[in-house]
Design a protein around this motif. Sequence first.
Motif, PDB file in Angstrom:
ATOM      1  N   LEU A 241       0.832  -1.196   0.000  1.00  0.00           N
ATOM      2  CA  LEU A 241       0.000   0.000   0.000  1.00  0.00           C
ATOM      3  C   LEU A 241       0.874   1.257   0.000  1.00  0.00           C
ATOM      4  O   LEU A 241       1.856   1.350   0.749  1.00  0.00           O
ATOM      5  N   PHE A 242       0.482   2.222  -0.840  1.00  0.00           N
ATOM      6  CA  PHE A 242       1.172   3.507  -0.933  1.00  0.00           C
ATOM      7  C   PHE A 242       0.161   4.611  -0.652  1.00  0.00           C
ATOM      8  O   PHE A 242      -0.861   4.732  -1.339  1.00  0.00           O
ATOM      9  N   SER A 243       0.440   5.429   0.349  1.00  0.00           N
ATOM     10  CA  SER A 243      -0.435   6.528   0.750  1.00  0.00           C
ATOM     11  C   SER A 243       0.417   7.740   1.088  1.00  0.00           C
ATOM     12  O   SER A 243       1.477   7.622   1.719  1.00  0.00           O
ATOM     13  N   HIS A 244      -0.063   8.911   0.679  1.00  0.00           N
ATOM     14  CA  HIS A 244       0.695  10.114   0.992  1.00  0.00           C
ATOM     15  C   HIS A 244       0.639  10.431   2.487  1.00  0.00           C
ATOM     16  O   HIS A 244       1.662  10.785   3.096  1.00  0.00           O
ATOM     17  N   ILE A 245      -0.523  10.302   3.103  1.00  0.00           N
ATOM     18  CA  ILE A 245      -0.693  10.615   4.522  1.00  0.00           C
ATOM     19  C   ILE A 245      -0.462   9.353   5.346  1.00  0.00           C
ATOM     20  O   ILE A 245      -1.025   8.299   5.043  1.00  0.00           O
ATOM     21  N   PRO A 246       0.362   9.413   6.388  1.00  0.00           N
ATOM     22  CA  PRO A 246       0.612   8.228   7.221  1.00  0.00           C
ATOM     23  C   PRO A 246      -0.656   7.752   7.922  1.00  0.00           C
ATOM     24  O   PRO A 246      -1.605   8.506   8.130  1.00  0.00           O
ATOM     25  N   LEU A 247      -0.630   6.485   8.312  1.00  0.00           N
ATOM     26  CA  LEU A 247      -1.748   5.906   9.047  1.00  0.00           C
ATOM     27  C   LEU A 247      -1.697   6.338  10.506  1.00  0.00           C
ATOM     28  O   LEU A 247      -0.674   6.823  11.002  1.00  0.00           O
ATOM     29  N   SER A 248      -2.808   6.127  11.194  1.00  0.00           N
ATOM     30  CA  SER A 248      -2.928   6.568  12.582  1.00  0.00           C
ATOM     31  C   SER A 248      -2.074   5.710  13.507  1.00  0.00           C
ATOM     32  O   SER A 248      -1.898   4.511  13.288  1.00  0.00           O
ATOM     33  N   ARG A 249      -1.535   6.344  14.539  1.00  0.00           N
ATOM     34  CA  ARG A 249      -0.789   5.658  15.598  1.00  0.00           C
ATOM     35  C   ARG A 249      -0.801   6.561  16.829  1.00  0.00           C
ATOM     36  O   ARG A 249      -1.126   7.763  16.748  1.00  0.00           O
ATOM     37  N   SER A 250      -0.453   6.009  17.972  1.00  0.00           N
ATOM     38  CA  SER A 250      -0.427   6.789  19.206  1.00  0.00           C
ATOM     39  C   SER A 250       0.757   7.747  19.196  1.00  0.00           C
ATOM     40  O   SER A 250       1.762   7.523  18.507  1.00  0.00           O
ATOM     41  N   ALA A 251       0.660   8.830  19.971  1.00  0.00           N
ATOM     42  CA  ALA A 251       1.709   9.849  19.994  1.00  0.00           C
ATOM     43  C   ALA A 251       3.007   9.331  20.594  1.00  0.00           C
ATOM     44  O   ALA A 251       4.082   9.881  20.326  1.00  0.00           O
ATOM     45  N   SER A 252       2.917   8.294  21.409  1.00  0.00           N
ATOM     46  CA  SER A 252       4.115   7.744  22.059  1.00  0.00           C
ATOM     47  C   SER A 252       4.825   6.701  21.208  1.00  0.00           C
ATOM     48  O   SER A 252       5.842   6.155  21.648  1.00  0.00           O
ATOM     49  N   THR A 253       4.316   6.412  20.027  1.00  0.00           N
ATOM     50  CA  THR A 253       4.933   5.390  19.179  1.00  0.00           C
ATOM     51  C   THR A 253       6.294   5.865  18.690  1.00  0.00           C
ATOM     52  O   THR A 253       6.428   6.974  18.153  1.00  0.00           O
ATOM     53  N   SER A 254       7.296   5.032  18.869  1.00  0.00           N
ATOM     54  CA  SER A 254       8.648   5.379  18.434  1.00  0.00           C
ATOM     55  C   SER A 254       8.789   5.145  16.930  1.00  0.00           C
ATOM     56  O   SER A 254       8.230   4.207  16.370  1.00  0.00           O
ATOM     57  N   CYS A 255       9.557   6.016  16.302  1.00  0.00           N
ATOM     58  CA  CYS A 255       9.810   5.906  14.865  1.00  0.00           C
ATOM     59  C   CYS A 255      11.156   5.265  14.550  1.00  0.00           C
ATOM     60  O   CYS A 255      11.544   5.198  13.381  1.00  0.00           O
ATOM     61  N   SER A 263       8.397  12.398  17.004  1.00  0.00           N
ATOM     62  CA  SER A 263       7.575  11.353  16.406  1.00  0.00           C
ATOM     63  C   SER A 263       6.416  12.025  15.681  1.00  0.00           C
ATOM     64  O   SER A 263       6.241  13.255  15.746  1.00  0.00           O
ATOM     65  N   ILE A 264       5.626  11.227  14.980  1.00  0.00           N
ATOM     66  CA  ILE A 264       4.484  11.768  14.249  1.00  0.00           C
ATOM     67  C   ILE A 264       3.313  11.924  15.205  1.00  0.00           C
ATOM     68  O   ILE A 264       2.897  10.957  15.850  1.00  0.00           O
ATOM     69  N   ARG A 265       2.771  13.112  15.280  1.00  0.00           N
ATOM     70  CA  ARG A 265       1.654  13.396  16.174  1.00  0.00           C
ATOM     71  C   ARG A 265       0.451  13.858  15.353  1.00  0.00           C
ATOM     72  O   ARG A 265       0.592  14.458  14.290  1.00  0.00           O
ATOM     73  N   ALA A 266      -0.735  13.571  15.872  1.00  0.00           N
ATOM     74  CA  ALA A 266      -1.974  13.927  15.176  1.00  0.00           C
ATOM     75  C   ALA A 266      -2.203  15.423  15.255  1.00  0.00           C
ATOM     76  O   ALA A 266      -2.216  16.008  16.345  1.00  0.00           O
ATOM     77  N   SER A 267      -2.385  16.038  14.106  1.00  0.00           N
ATOM     78  CA  SER A 267      -2.712  17.466  14.027  1.00  0.00           C
ATOM     79  C   SER A 267      -3.294  17.741  12.648  1.00  0.00           C
ATOM     80  O   SER A 267      -3.068  16.976  11.697  1.00  0.00           O
ATOM     81  N   ALA A 268      -4.051  18.800  12.549  1.00  0.00           N
ATOM     82  CA  ALA A 268      -4.692  19.172  11.293  1.00  0.00           C
ATOM     83  C   ALA A 268      -4.794  20.685  11.234  1.00  0.00           C
ATOM     84  O   ALA A 268      -4.782  21.384  12.259  1.00  0.00           O
ATOM     85  N   GLY A 269      -4.892  21.210  10.016  1.00  0.00           N
ATOM     86  CA  GLY A 269      -4.996  22.641   9.809  1.00  0.00           C
ATOM     87  C   GLY A 269      -5.482  22.933   8.419  1.00  0.00           C
ATOM     88  O   GLY A 269      -6.060  22.083   7.735  1.00  0.00           O
ATOM     89  N   HIS A 270      -5.229  24.158   7.987  1.00  0.00           N
ATOM     90  CA  HIS A 270      -5.684  24.594   6.679  1.00  0.00           C
ATOM     91  C   HIS A 270      -4.939  23.849   5.580  1.00  0.00           C
ATOM     92  O   HIS A 270      -3.754  24.048   5.355  1.00  0.00           O
ATOM     93  N   GLY A 271      -5.620  22.929   4.929  1.00  0.00           N
ATOM     94  CA  GLY A 271      -5.050  22.220   3.787  1.00  0.00           C
ATOM     95  C   GLY A 271      -4.146  21.060   4.140  1.00  0.00           C
ATOM     96  O   GLY A 271      -3.447  20.538   3.255  1.00  0.00           O
ATOM     97  N   TYR A 272      -4.115  20.596   5.402  1.00  0.00           N
ATOM     98  CA  TYR A 272      -3.248  19.457   5.740  1.00  0.00           C
ATOM     99  C   TYR A 272      -3.836  18.687   6.912  1.00  0.00           C
ATOM    100  O   TYR A 272      -4.665  19.185   7.692  1.00  0.00           O
ATOM    101  N   GLN A 273      -3.368  17.434   7.044  1.00  0.00           N
ATOM    102  CA  GLN A 273      -3.672  16.578   8.187  1.00  0.00           C
ATOM    103  C   GLN A 273      -2.538  15.579   8.312  1.00  0.00           C
ATOM    104  O   GLN A 273      -2.172  14.917   7.341  1.00  0.00           O
ATOM    105  N   GLY A 296       4.282   9.195   3.119  1.00  0.00           N
ATOM    106  CA  GLY A 296       5.164  10.362   3.060  1.00  0.00           C
ATOM    107  C   GLY A 296       4.625  11.486   3.916  1.00  0.00           C
ATOM    108  O   GLY A 296       4.151  11.274   5.025  1.00  0.00           O
ATOM    109  N   ASP A 297       4.707  12.694   3.414  1.00  0.00           N
ATOM    110  CA  ASP A 297       4.099  13.898   3.975  1.00  0.00           C
ATOM    111  C   ASP A 297       4.777  14.427   5.238  1.00  0.00           C
ATOM    112  O   ASP A 297       4.820  15.640   5.437  1.00  0.00           O
ATOM    113  N   ASN A 298       5.336  13.588   6.078  1.00  0.00           N
ATOM    114  CA  ASN A 298       5.873  14.033   7.367  1.00  0.00           C
ATOM    115  C   ASN A 298       7.270  14.630   7.262  1.00  0.00           C
ATOM    116  O   ASN A 298       7.772  15.210   8.212  1.00  0.00           O
TER     117      ASN A 298
END
Length: 607
Positions: A241-255, A263-273, A296-298
């Motif tokens: 599977l190839f997706s531009h936006i990463p899949l969901s995970r907890s904020a404490s997940t190590s990369c 690490s990747i944290r959940a956030s959203a704004g104008h034109g992005y998530q 990608g995206d991060n």
Amino acid sequence: MSFIHERRTRSSRLLSRNTIINLLRFFWVVLVIWCEFGVFFYSLSDCKWPDKELKEAGSTEKPTRVLLISDPQLPNPRRSGISWFGYGASSTRYVRKGWSVVTRLHPHAVVWLGDTLASGRYVTSEDEYENYVDEFKGIFTTDKSVPNYFVPGNRDVGLGESSAFSKNARKYFTEYFGPLNQEVNLAGHRLIFIDAPGLVDEDYRRHGMGKQYETWTPASGGPIEFIASVAIKASSSPIILFSHIPLSRSASTSCGPLREQGSIRASAGHGYQNMLGKQTTRFVLHTLRPVVVFSGDNRDYCNMTHQLLAPDANILTKTSVREVTVKSFSPSKHIRRPGFQLLSLIPPDSAVSPHGPTFADAHCLLPDTFRIFSSIYLPALVLTGLALLYLNISPDRHRRRFSTLSPISASRSRPSSPPPGPESAIWTNWSPRKSSGPTTPATALPPSVTVRVPSAKEIFTFRASSSSSVPGSPHDSPLLSPIPLFHAGHEDEMNPAHYPSQHHSDNVWPSGEDVHEAPSFLPSPSARRSERKWPSWSWSFVFRGRRRRLTIALPMWGEMKKICASDNGDSMNRSRRRGMLWRLGGDSMSVALPAVVTWALIGWLFF
């Protein structure tokens, strides 16, 4: 002595001003070639296709090599403007050089994980979009036999509702890059490319209506409908599977250790998530059950594992799905080193074991531009500036100091005084002073005076100074003994019988035409030094076969007054400083010009 003179002359040429400037030019040309171009080739020395992992598993099949590129974010030349020193121009030059090096890996296919264009969602004119795409293809050139697959990103097609976004962004992307959702079969694997921004928009609509995925009616041609259609197909081929936006995970997940920070944290704004929703992630993974996910995206790298329940609900065993977030290919303030990903695939039927690996991936990095500037360019610039400043503050030290008359006399001369002629008799132990009144012969002479009658062979003609007040010469002069000076052609005066002392009385010294004015002598170079009464410290040492002397003295009051001089002195000092600044600027341009020409020429020819 001539050998020593030649050796000193040769060493002075090696340390001359022109030699130092030429060495600085050569140094900067080599430095620019390495830092601007060589480091990109050097970065690939540790970047290898992960074919070895598949061969160790027992596979004899030649792997299919797939290059994964995320977030190139090429700036729009019409919107960012033409600038050689702006961020957009520097980013474009970086990705151009990086891509010219990456293509030497010779991939069989290229997958672009979104945000291909930095401002594709803002382009409203098709002509402008076409020129934008031509700019992209002009930089990221590939062989016609190498297929390119594009995943839409939020900068390509937009995310959410905004009046600034083009209503035709998705249409233009589909026309010039390919479908938003597609499936590709490659090396016995099913490559699934989904429209992640469209999936987020549809998820907002579903959530707003309060429905679950099981009861939701997918939009026609949307990502949810596409995912469901892929799951219906009966196939034993593994799914990637190839997706531009990463899949969901907890904020404490190590990369993992390869991530630069956080690490990747959940956030959203104008034109992005930053991440897909939890329910959307669960729906995608349970429906497709991929063997690996690439996103990608991060901008930064992330390697984590999702845990899933087995297909049979009665079995408590879990399966895991690994997700790799690929580093950005373009430079960013969030990361120090951009990167990319290498993916090798072999058909599942060629694997030795049914559960053996059919794919392998590797992480590669590009050069760190900030470290190049701070660790290489900045120290080199400081050292070059100090060298040029030293050359221009004391330019007289870098001229030739050797006399062409005699090595001995040249070695005895000092830079602070004019060099004497060979075997000079000007500097003597005593210089008679002109008396203010008549003096009798009975007047006692200084004890250091020695009266000597020269012979005819010893008489030379010298030009005497007419100064009325000339300081005496030092007593330790190593040159000839004191002799009086006579005018040329007066040979009769050399005879002792014609001396005036024989024609006058003992009480009166002759005057008038018969009196010869007392000769004057030039001061020696050490005369001024002998007058110094201020404290000073000297050290003598031997360096390269020569005895050296280092003297440190406090400034005298007269020198302090010269430093603090007003008007006329200040104007002279300002003119000197202005001349030094002009010389320094000219030398800086002279050193920088060859390096700039080399940078522009190589960039134009090869990149």
